[in-house]
Motif scaffolding. Structure first.
Motif, PDB file in Angstrom:
ATOM      1  N   GLN A  66     125.327 -30.184  32.237  1.00 21.73           N
ATOM      2  CA  GLN A  66     125.715 -29.011  33.034  1.00 21.73           C
ATOM      3  C   GLN A  66     125.618 -27.732  32.195  1.00 21.73           C
ATOM      4  OE1 GLN A  66     126.447 -29.133  36.422  1.00 21.73           O
ATOM      5  NE2 GLN A  66     126.267 -26.937  36.197  1.00 21.73           N
ATOM      6  N   TYR A  83     134.929 -21.520  28.358  1.00 24.51           N
ATOM      7  CA  TYR A  83     134.790 -22.471  29.460  1.00 24.51           C
ATOM      8  C   TYR A  83     133.910 -23.649  29.041  1.00 24.51           C
ATOM      9  CZ  TYR A  83     133.987 -24.292  34.140  1.00 24.51           C
ATOM     10  OH  TYR A  83     133.916 -25.094  35.240  1.00 24.51           O
ATOM     11  N   ASP A  84     132.758 -23.324  28.428  1.00 21.46           N
ATOM     12  CA  ASP A  84     131.854 -24.376  27.961  1.00 21.46           C
ATOM     13  C   ASP A  84     132.520 -25.216  26.874  1.00 21.46           C
ATOM     14  OD1 ASP A  84     129.953 -23.604  29.672  1.00 21.46           O
ATOM     15  OD2 ASP A  84     128.524 -22.843  28.193  1.00 21.46           O
ATOM     16  N   ASP A  89     131.759 -19.678  24.119  1.00 22.86           N
ATOM     17  CA  ASP A  89     132.187 -19.542  25.505  1.00 22.86           C
ATOM     18  C   ASP A  89     133.344 -20.523  25.755  1.00 22.86           C
ATOM     19  OD1 ASP A  89     130.504 -19.151  28.620  1.00 22.86           O
ATOM     20  OD2 ASP A  89     132.436 -20.085  28.322  1.00 22.86           O
ATOM     21  N   ARG A  99     129.711 -24.148  38.195  1.00 24.93           N
ATOM     22  CA  ARG A  99     130.647 -23.514  37.285  1.00 24.93           C
ATOM     23  C   ARG A  99     131.576 -22.561  38.030  1.00 24.93           C
ATOM     24  NH1 ARG A  99     129.794 -20.853  31.383  1.00 24.93           N
ATOM     25  NH2 ARG A  99     131.791 -19.799  31.307  1.00 24.93           N
ATOM     26  N   ARG A 146     117.461 -15.762  38.163  1.00 27.00           N
ATOM     27  CA  ARG A 146     118.528 -15.235  37.306  1.00 27.00           C
ATOM     28  C   ARG A 146     117.947 -14.743  35.999  1.00 27.00           C
ATOM     29  NH1 ARG A 146     122.019 -19.984  37.069  1.00 27.00           N
ATOM     30  NH2 ARG A 146     121.901 -19.473  34.887  1.00 27.00           N
ATOM     31  N   TRP A 158     123.615 -27.177  29.590  1.00 24.01           N
ATOM     32  CA  TRP A 158     122.236 -26.741  29.342  1.00 24.01           C
ATOM     33  C   TRP A 158     121.553 -26.273  30.618  1.00 24.01           C
ATOM     34  CZ3 TRP A 158     121.441 -32.370  27.880  1.00 24.01           C
ATOM     35  CH2 TRP A 158     120.675 -33.071  28.802  1.00 24.01           C
ATOM     36  N   SER A 159     122.034 -26.733  31.766  1.00 26.23           N
ATOM     37  CA  SER A 159     121.482 -26.206  33.010  1.00 26.23           C
ATOM     38  C   SER A 159     121.952 -24.770  33.237  1.00 26.23           C
ATOM     39  CB  SER A 159     121.922 -27.058  34.196  1.00 26.23           C
ATOM     40  OG  SER A 159     121.467 -28.368  34.038  1.00 26.23           O
ATOM     41  N   ASP A 160     123.180 -24.476  32.846  1.00 25.07           N
ATOM     42  CA  ASP A 160     123.709 -23.123  33.032  1.00 25.07           C
ATOM     43  C   ASP A 160     123.118 -22.141  32.029  1.00 25.07           C
ATOM     44  OD1 ASP A 160     125.252 -23.929  35.101  1.00 25.07           O
ATOM     45  OD2 ASP A 160     127.144 -24.016  33.993  1.00 25.07           O
ATOM     46  N   SER A 161     122.948 -22.574  30.798  1.00 24.02           N
ATOM     47  CA  SER A 161     122.562 -21.641  29.742  1.00 24.02           C
ATOM     48  C   SER A 161     121.149 -21.852  29.222  1.00 24.02           C
ATOM     49  CB  SER A 161     123.533 -21.750  28.564  1.00 24.02           C
ATOM     50  OG  SER A 161     124.857 -21.708  29.022  1.00 24.02           O
ATOM     51  N   ARG A 219     135.034 -27.634  28.454  1.00 22.24           N
ATOM     52  CA  ARG A 219     134.487 -28.777  29.190  1.00 22.24           C
ATOM     53  C   ARG A 219     133.758 -29.745  28.274  1.00 22.24           C
ATOM     54  NH1 ARG A 219     129.895 -26.460  33.330  1.00 22.24           N
ATOM     55  NH2 ARG A 219     129.053 -24.836  32.015  1.00 22.24           N
ATOM     56  N   ASP A 261     118.931 -15.025  32.871  1.00 22.86           N
ATOM     57  CA  ASP A 261     118.783 -15.954  31.744  1.00 22.86           C
ATOM     58  C   ASP A 261     117.627 -16.917  31.972  1.00 22.86           C
ATOM     59  OD1 ASP A 261     120.167 -17.143  33.788  1.00 22.86           O
ATOM     60  OD2 ASP A 261     121.423 -18.379  32.495  1.00 22.86           O
TER      61      ASP A 261
END
Lengths: 277, 248
Positions: free
Chosen positions: B204, B26-27, B24, A156, A108, B206-209, B30, A110
């Motif tokens: 979650q 959503y972030d 964000d 997500r 990805r 920090w795993s996404d972003s 949560r 990012d």
């Protein structure tokens, strides 16, 4: 596309060179570090059969460890495998705990900002669920407790777009136990992993009923800025695709040959006329 | 509010400091849910663990030997095992033999969910320490005070509730304070059994972003704040209960 292929061909050349002659001392830090200590440290999954898992003696084996061994052979170094999980694999690379990460990571943008993901992609998979329930479409999961893995990117999407309540655990062992104990109605994960479970007698009666979404390529990665090592790894990947190594490993570990691996094998065969057919 | 979101977005573009939980939605939601879950989990466990401590300390001084042994066994079990192991044990081992109900998907569902197990496990864990803390307070109450209460016609229970406990409370508040602070911090372990508290949500995000340093900093500040509020409240309580001439 053609330019991309051309640079890959150059990379393939480097890899070919690397496999015959020792890599010259003038290359980047990572390679000289590895040569210096005589050991290549690779981060792989240890809970993700058949890509990386523990055998009965506790050793990490699987498709990705075999690929790591190929790299170690080329560098003429010993191989040390470090088990990683989704939530720490990039950090391990950044901190220099591992030289190379081959850990089922989806490519990805990012992530490309944090680590150097090597082109081309070596594998690909999408997202699906493992369940005993009757689900026909993703929207059916609305309001349902769905087990997942902490740090997986589709958590997500599964909750935001399809309304599922994600119950995420540290590793697949915990998540699968929770699934079997009915803590959740389904387990959302990579389809490649789920397919490997479906063949297991322990999981008889379980299904993967939904259409796979987000079919996305996997990227192996080196630390940001390790250009020479990345180039070498590009060459390794091209070599794997050209020689059909990935397809061979899929068969060895009892997987169906994936469309992606077949496609890449074909693409590179057609491209490089010097390869024997 | 929009201005703050915009500021966080600009901050990311200019400096690379990625505060997704501000801009964000959503972030943000949560993480707020995670924060509230941590507060909720802490409040319930604080209340239950203090109640367990009071009851346990009373049972420790009970006439029945069986009751005393039960309390001693309970304390040994919970004090001698790591709380993370307890959580896993309760959730995966004990939880699997609990009765189930059928949910709307036609599949069986265990009676107690992960939140309930976290409350049970953490309360009993902190409660075991609270029993010992209250015991230390009770033992600090002079024998002559108890005898005086007896002479005035108080029953054993009355003496405990109206004389011993109020005095003991004042003695053991500082160490109770310590244990409750520890309990709030221990709630982070609940993320191992997927209770969506603050650490779980931050993990979650920090795993996404891939914004680990930012989320770690946030977590640190958030816990300093939470524990700060608790300590402030406990100190106020301590002061308001101070008896001139008793204790220090």
């Amino acid at each position: 596309m053609a330019r991309w292929m051309k640079s890959l061909a150059a990379a393939a050349g480097i890899a070919a060179l690397a496999s015959s002659v020792a890599v010259s001392g003038a290359s980047a830090d990572a390679i000289s570090d590895i040569k210096g200590r005589g050991k290549l440290i690779v981060g792989v999954k240890a809970d993700y059969a058949p890509y990386g898992f523990l055998d009965s003696s506790g050793k990490i084996v699987g498709i990705e460890p075999e690929l790591a061994q190929d790299v170690a052979d080329v560098l003429d170094a010993d191989l040390e495998l470090v088990p990683v999980v989704s939530s720490n694999r990039m950090q391990f690379l950044e901190q220099g705990k591992i030289d190379l990460m081959i850990a089922t990571m989806t490519d990805r943008n990012d992530r490309r900002e944090v680590v150097q993901i090597v082109d081309p992609n070596y594998y690909s998979s999408g997202t699906n669920i493992l369940t005993k329930g009757n689900f026909a479409k993703w929207e059916d999961l609305k309001g349902a407790p769905v087990c997942g893995i902490q740090g997986a990117f589709y958590n997500r999407k599964t909750s935001e777009e399809f309304g599922a309540e994600i119950v995420a655990f540290k590793g697949t062992a915990e998540a699968l136990t929770a699934l079997k104990q009915n803590r959740c109605v389904a387990f959302v994960y990579d389809d490649s992993f789920i397919v490997s479970r479906l063949g297991d007698p322990d999981w008889e009666g379980w299904k993967m009923p939904l259409p796979t979404i987000d079919d996305a390529p996997w990227g192996l990665a080196v630390k940001k800025g390790e250009d020479a090592f990345a180039m070498l790894m590009s060459g390794m990947i091209v070599k794997w695709h050209v020689s059909g190594r990935i397809l061979e490993l899929e068969s060895k570990y009892g997987l169906e040959q994936t469309p992606f691996a077949k496609k890449m094998h074909q693409a590179f065969l057609d491209f490089n006329p010097s390869i024997e057919r | 509010m929009e201005a703050v979101y915009e500021w966080a977005r600009v901050l990311y573009q200019d400096t690379g400091i990625n505060l997704t939980f501000i801009y964000d939605s959503y972030d943000r939601n949560r993480l707020i849910d995670g924060f509230l879950m941590t507060v909720w989990l802490s409040v319930i466990c604080l209340g239950l663990s203090v109640a367990i401590g009071v009851v346990g300390a009373w049972a420790q001084g009970a006439r029945s030997a069986i009751l005393r042994r039960c309390v001693a066994g309970y304390i040994e079990f919970f004090r001698n095992t790591p709380p993370l192991v307890q959580l896993y044990f309760f959730y995966f081992a004990l939880g699997s033999i609990m009765p189930t109900t059928t949910n709307r998907f036609g599949l069986p569902e265990p009676l107690l969910d992960n939140f309930a197990w976290a409350v049970i496990s953490l309360s009993f864990f902190a409660g075991a320490f609270n029993v010992e803390i209250f015991r230390s307070g009770i033992e600090a109450v002079p024998e002559s005070t108890k005898e005086a209460a007896e002479a005035l016609g108080y029953t054993r229970l009355q003496t405990y509730l109206e004389i011993v406990l109020p005095l003991a409370f004042r003695v053991c508040l500082p160490s109770l304070n310590n244990n409750l602070v520890n309990l709030v911090k221990t709630t982070t372990l609940a993320y191992a059994i997927a209770v969506p508290e603050m650490l779980y949500q931050a993990n979650q995000i920090w795993s996404d972003s891939v914004n680990v340093p930012e989320m770690m900093t946030f977590l640190l500040i958030a816990y300093v704040f939470l524990v700060g509020v608790l300590v402030w409240g406990m100190h106020r309580w301590e002061r308001s209960m101070r008896l001139p001439g008793f204790g220090s």
